[in-house]
Design a protein around this motif. Structure first.
Motif, PDB file in Angstrom:
ATOM      1  N   THR A  22       0.831  -1.201   0.000  1.00 34.26           N
ATOM      2  CA  THR A  22       0.000   0.000   0.000  1.00 34.26           C
ATOM      3  C   THR A  22       0.870   1.258   0.000  1.00 34.26           C
ATOM      4  N   LEU A  23       1.949   1.253   0.799  1.00 32.68           N
ATOM      5  CA  LEU A  23       2.797   2.435   0.913  1.00 32.68           C
ATOM      6  C   LEU A  23       3.770   2.598  -0.248  1.00 32.68           C
ATOM      7  N   HIS A  24       4.071   1.509  -0.934  1.00 40.47           N
ATOM      8  CA  HIS A  24       5.035   1.559  -2.041  1.00 40.47           C
ATOM      9  C   HIS A  24       4.462   0.782  -3.235  1.00 40.47           C
ATOM     10  N   LEU A  65       8.777   8.194   5.694  1.00 37.71           N
ATOM     11  CA  LEU A  65       9.517   8.374   6.940  1.00 37.71           C
ATOM     12  C   LEU A  65       8.588   8.263   8.147  1.00 37.71           C
ATOM     13  N   ARG A  66       7.364   8.751   8.027  1.00 36.30           N
ATOM     14  CA  ARG A  66       6.395   8.628   9.118  1.00 36.30           C
ATOM     15  C   ARG A  66       6.060   7.154   9.350  1.00 36.30           C
ATOM     16  N   ALA A  67       5.877   6.387   8.294  1.00 32.45           N
ATOM     17  CA  ALA A  67       5.578   4.951   8.429  1.00 32.45           C
ATOM     18  C   ALA A  67       6.733   4.221   9.102  1.00 32.45           C
ATOM     19  N   GLU A  75      12.819  -1.788   7.163  1.00 30.68           N
ATOM     20  CA  GLU A  75      13.725  -2.116   6.060  1.00 30.68           C
ATOM     21  C   GLU A  75      13.411  -1.313   4.808  1.00 30.68           C
ATOM     22  N   VAL A  76      13.650  -0.029   4.931  1.00 27.55           N
ATOM     23  CA  VAL A  76      13.469   0.930   3.854  1.00 27.55           C
ATOM     24  C   VAL A  76      14.802   1.621   3.651  1.00 27.55           C
ATOM     25  N   PHE A  77      15.159   1.889   2.421  1.00 25.00           N
ATOM     26  CA  PHE A  77      16.282   2.797   2.209  1.00 25.00           C
ATOM     27  C   PHE A  77      16.060   3.616   0.962  1.00 25.00           C
ATOM     28  N   VAL A  78      16.673   4.772   0.972  1.00 20.58           N
ATOM     29  CA  VAL A  78      16.608   5.708  -0.135  1.00 20.58           C
ATOM     30  C   VAL A  78      18.039   5.921  -0.587  1.00 20.58           C
ATOM     31  N   ALA A  79      18.258   5.878  -1.885  1.00 23.22           N
ATOM     32  CA  ALA A  79      19.629   5.979  -2.406  1.00 23.22           C
ATOM     33  C   ALA A  79      19.641   6.753  -3.709  1.00 23.22           C
ATOM     34  N   PRO A  89      16.487   4.888   7.168  1.00 23.68           N
ATOM     35  CA  PRO A  89      15.811   5.323   8.394  1.00 23.68           C
ATOM     36  C   PRO A  89      15.257   4.137   9.172  1.00 23.68           C
ATOM     37  N   TYR A  90      15.149   4.297  10.459  1.00 22.76           N
ATOM     38  CA  TYR A  90      14.493   3.316  11.319  1.00 22.76           C
ATOM     39  C   TYR A  90      13.912   4.076  12.494  1.00 22.76           C
ATOM     40  N   ASP A  91      13.052   3.414  13.255  1.00 21.96           N
ATOM     41  CA  ASP A  91      12.433   4.115  14.379  1.00 21.96           C
ATOM     42  C   ASP A  91      13.534   4.548  15.332  1.00 21.96           C
ATOM     43  N   GLY A  92      13.651   5.814  15.563  1.00 23.47           N
ATOM     44  CA  GLY A  92      14.662   6.323  16.482  1.00 23.47           C
ATOM     45  C   GLY A  92      15.931   6.823  15.831  1.00 23.47           C
TER      46      GLY A  92
END
Length: 122
Positions: A22-24, A65-67, A75-79, A89-92
Motif C-alpha cells: 500500500t505504501l510503495h 519516513l512517518r511509516a 527495512e526501507v532505504f533511499v539511495a 531510516p528506522y524508528d529512532g
C-alpha cells in the motif's frame, strides 16, 4: 526508494504483515535474497526488495519516513541511482552511507545536533 518484505517461500505471500504494498505500490521486485543455511526448511526465509525511481522533491518521502518512525514499515532505504549514497531510516534514527570520507565528514559537521551522544557517534 527501496522497501522489502519476506516470506518462507521464494514467491510469497508476505510472511510478516506489512503495509509495504500500500505504501510503495509502484515498487518493482528488484532482488530476492534467500537464506537457506539451516537444514530445517521451516527456518528458510526469502527477503524481497522492491525499488522505484523518483525525482527528489522536498517532502516527497515524508509519508514513508512517518511509516518507518511509527514502525509500520521496516527495512526501507533511499539511495541515489548509483547506490553511492544511502539513507536507511528506522524508528529512532537513521544510518547514512556516503560516497567519500570527505562527504561523510561534511555531513557530520553540518548536522552535529543529529548525532548520537555515544563517544563513537553510533
Amino acid at each position: 526508494m527501496v522497501t522489502m518484505d519476506w516470506s518462507e517461500t521464494p514467491a510469497g505471500p508476505e510472511g510478516y504483515p506489512t503495509p509495504r504494498q500500500t505504501l510503495h505500490p509502484y515498487g518493482i521486485r528488484w532482488w530476492t535474497e534467500s537464506e537457506q543455511d539451516d537444514a530445517d526448511p521451516e527456518f528458510h526465509t526469502h527477503t524481497r526488495l522492491y525499488a522505484d525511481r523518483r525525482r527528489w522533491n522536498r517532502g516527497c518521502l515524508d509519508w514513508l519516513l512517518r511509516a518507518v518512525a511509527d514502525e509500520a514499515l521496516v527495512e526501507v532505504f533511499v539511495a541515489d541511482t548509483e547506490l553511492r549514497r544511502i539513507h536507511h531510516p528506522y524508528d529512532g534514527g537513521a544510518d547514512v552511507i556516503l560516497a567519500t570520507p570527505a562527504e561523510r565528514d561534511h555531513v557530520r559537521d553540518r548536522y552535529t545536533d543529529w548525532l548520537s551522544s555515544h563517544p563513537a557517534g553510533l
